[in-house]
Write a protein that holds these residues in place. Sequence first.
Motif, PDB file in Angstrom:
ATOM      1  N   UNK A  33       0.838  -1.203   0.000  1.00 44.77           N
ATOM      2  CA  UNK A  33       0.000   0.000   0.000  1.00 44.77           C
ATOM      3  C   UNK A  33       0.871   1.251   0.000  1.00 44.77           C
ATOM      4  N   UNK A  34       1.954   1.249   0.767  1.00 47.67           N
ATOM      5  CA  UNK A  34       2.876   2.383   0.773  1.00 47.67           C
ATOM      6  C   UNK A  34       3.517   2.552  -0.603  1.00 47.67           C
ATOM      7  N   UNK A  35       3.928   1.455  -1.222  1.00 47.55           N
ATOM      8  CA  UNK A  35       4.540   1.517  -2.547  1.00 47.55           C
ATOM      9  C   UNK A  35       3.590   2.032  -3.608  1.00 47.55           C
ATOM     10  N   UNK A  36       2.347   1.590  -3.555  1.00 45.81           N
ATOM     11  CA  UNK A  36       1.353   2.077  -4.523  1.00 45.81           C
ATOM     12  C   UNK A  36       1.104   3.568  -4.318  1.00 45.81           C
ATOM     13  N   UNK A  37       1.033   3.988  -3.074  1.00 48.10           N
ATOM     14  CA  UNK A  37       0.837   5.413  -2.791  1.00 48.10           C
ATOM     15  C   UNK A  37       1.983   6.268  -3.297  1.00 48.10           C
ATOM     16  N   UNK A  38       3.225   5.818  -3.063  1.00 48.68           N
ATOM     17  CA  UNK A  38       4.380   6.565  -3.563  1.00 48.68           C
ATOM     18  C   UNK A  38       4.431   6.569  -5.084  1.00 48.68           C
ATOM     19  N   UNK A  39       4.012   5.481  -5.703  1.00 44.07           N
ATOM     20  CA  UNK A  39       3.980   5.428  -7.171  1.00 44.07           C
ATOM     21  C   UNK A  39       2.969   6.413  -7.739  1.00 44.07           C
ATOM     22  N   UNK A  40       1.806   6.493  -7.118  1.00 43.74           N
ATOM     23  CA  UNK A  40       0.783   7.432  -7.584  1.00 43.74           C
ATOM     24  C   UNK A  40       1.279   8.868  -7.444  1.00 43.74           C
ATOM     25  N   UNK A  44       1.950  11.259 -10.734  1.00 44.47           N
ATOM     26  CA  UNK A  44       1.221  12.526 -10.847  1.00 44.47           C
ATOM     27  C   UNK A  44       2.184  13.706 -10.919  1.00 44.47           C
ATOM     28  N   UNK A  45       3.279  13.656 -10.168  1.00 40.28           N
ATOM     29  CA  UNK A  45       4.295  14.708 -10.263  1.00 40.28           C
ATOM     30  C   UNK A  45       4.994  14.723 -11.604  1.00 40.28           C
ATOM     31  N   UNK A  46       5.226  13.552 -12.164  1.00 42.08           N
ATOM     32  CA  UNK A  46       5.872  13.439 -13.468  1.00 42.08           C
ATOM     33  C   UNK A  46       5.022  14.088 -14.552  1.00 42.08           C
ATOM     34  N   UNK A  47       3.737  13.807 -14.554  1.00 37.74           N
ATOM     35  CA  UNK A  47       2.878  14.366 -15.585  1.00 37.74           C
ATOM     36  C   UNK A  47       2.521  15.824 -15.324  1.00 37.74           C
ATOM     37  N   UNK A  48       2.495  16.266 -14.073  1.00 35.40           N
ATOM     38  CA  UNK A  48       2.191  17.667 -13.809  1.00 35.40           C
ATOM     39  C   UNK A  48       3.339  18.576 -14.226  1.00 35.40           C
ATOM     40  N   UNK A  49       4.571  18.054 -14.223  1.00 37.13           N
ATOM     41  CA  UNK A  49       5.727  18.834 -14.670  1.00 37.13           C
ATOM     42  C   UNK A  49       6.053  18.573 -16.133  1.00 37.13           C
TER      43      UNK A  49
END
Length: 76
Positions: A33-40, A44-49
């Motif tokens: 769950x922690x890994x999925x959260x960090x991936x999301x 999202x940061x990758x596409x926002x920049x």
Amino acid sequence: MAASGQASRGLTALFKRGWNEIPEVIGSSVMAVIGIGLSVIGVSGYYSKDGDNRRYKMDYVVMRPDDPRVARIRKD
């Protein structure tokens, strides 16, 4: 009616019982769950920049100098 007594204790008791019986599964589930959260967050940061800038490399694109997208184009 032992099941109704177990159900009334709540999610915390269920987590504690699971930790005592199958700690590997509970621990790996928490890490997943922690890994999925960090991936999301990372995606999202990758596409926002505008990290995915490949669309300008596939085709020939002409832009005016005053277009705001020009500042984000990289020459990789």
